[in-house]
Design an enzyme around this catalytic site. Structure first.
Site, PDB file in Angstrom:
ATOM      1  N   ASP A 166       0.784  -1.247   0.000  1.00 46.02           N
ATOM      2  CA  ASP A 166       0.000   0.000   0.000  1.00 46.02           C
ATOM      3  C   ASP A 166       0.815   1.296   0.000  1.00 46.02           C
ATOM      4  O   ASP A 166       0.507   2.230   0.763  1.00 46.02           O
ATOM      5  CB  ASP A 166      -0.960   0.013   1.197  1.00 46.02           C
ATOM      6  CG  ASP A 166      -1.953  -1.144   1.196  1.00 46.02           C
ATOM      7  OD1 ASP A 166      -1.856  -2.004   0.305  1.00 46.02           O
ATOM      8  OD2 ASP A 166      -2.814  -1.200   2.087  1.00 46.02           O
ATOM      9  N   LYS A 190      -7.028  -4.929  -2.876  1.00 50.05           N
ATOM     10  CA  LYS A 190      -7.751  -5.345  -1.665  1.00 50.05           C
ATOM     11  C   LYS A 190      -8.580  -4.186  -1.122  1.00 50.05           C
ATOM     12  O   LYS A 190      -8.380  -3.040  -1.522  1.00 50.05           O
ATOM     13  CB  LYS A 190      -6.766  -5.840  -0.605  1.00 50.05           C
ATOM     14  CG  LYS A 190      -5.825  -4.741  -0.137  1.00 50.05           C
ATOM     15  CD  LYS A 190      -4.889  -5.264   0.911  1.00 50.05           C
ATOM     16  CE  LYS A 190      -4.070  -4.168   1.529  1.00 50.05           C
ATOM     17  NZ  LYS A 190      -4.853  -3.129   2.225  1.00 50.05           N
ATOM     18  N   CYS A 240      -1.848  -2.423   7.856  1.00 53.65           N
ATOM     19  CA  CYS A 240      -1.825  -3.404   6.761  1.00 53.65           C
ATOM     20  C   CYS A 240      -0.521  -4.196   6.671  1.00 53.65           C
ATOM     21  O   CYS A 240      -0.532  -5.354   6.261  1.00 53.65           O
ATOM     22  CB  CYS A 240      -2.161  -2.717   5.443  1.00 53.65           C
ATOM     23  SG  CYS A 240      -3.912  -2.250   5.381  1.00 53.65           S
TER      24      CYS A 240
END
Ligand code: VGL
Ligand code: ZN
Length: 185
Positions: free
Chosen positions: A14, A100, A139
């Site tokens: 990310d 995601k 994450c």
């Protein structure tokens, strides 16, 4: 052994504009992971190690947003500018992207959560993962813990990760150490 070898993969979690200064859910110094990753990307390309990059990719009005009672301000909305990978991140054409956070009914913090990533890595005989990204206490932590559950050896690239909060980062690092993650400085 603390260097890249066949059977390894690089996992970039990310590294998107919204998680960097100026974005919608900015992480302090989040952009500092970019040059670190560029070094690891070069090394991975040179040694033929596959590179995976996950991205948070939420529908408008996602369940994780504060407007819906979730913990986060809106961020990484599908096809928005903020959802783009950081423009300084030198992802090669061969990068494998993992999307995601698209489910309407739940968040997906881990890059392994219902993405098929473990299947893909096992199929390619990957045994060890080098992981970093944003955010260390959200994450990245979730991805690292799932990676261990899936049977991978995990290295955390510490300079390539930043937490939402300093306390969260300390806790996450402690948790990862306790379960056998190798911390690389
Ligand atoms: C993340 C907060 C909300 C992350 C994603 O990528 O760590 N954090 N959504
Ligand atoms: Zn999110």
């Amino acid at each position: 052994m603390d260097h890249l070898q066949p059977g390894d993969a690089l996992i970039i979690v990310d590294v998107q504009k919204d998680f960097c200064p100026g974005g919608l859910l900015p992480i302090t110094k989040g952009d500092e992971v970019v040059p670190v990753f560029n070094h690891w990307i070069n090394a991975s390309v040179d040694t033929g190690i596959p590179i995976y990059a996950s991205r948070d990719w939420h529908p408008v009005g996602h369940i994780s947003f504060s407007e819906k009672g979730g913990p986060w301000p809106p961020h990484c909305i599908q096809d928005s500018d903020g959802a783009k990978f950081h423009p300084g991140l030198k992802l090669p054409d061969s990068v494998i992207k993992i999307t995601k956070g698209v489910r309407f009914d739940q968040d997906q913090n881990s890059a392994f959560d219902q993405t098929g990533l473990a299947f893909h890595l096992h199929k390619d005989d990957i045994k060890r993962l080098w992981i970093g990204g944003l955010a260390e206490d959200v994450c990245v932590l979730a991805t690292v813990l799932d990676a261990l559950k899936e049977g991978f050896d995990v290295f955390l690239i510490q300079k390539a990760t930043k937490p939402v909060t300093p306390e969260g980062g300390k806790d996450a690092l402690e948790k990862m150490k306790n379960v056998g993650v190798k911390i690389i400085n």
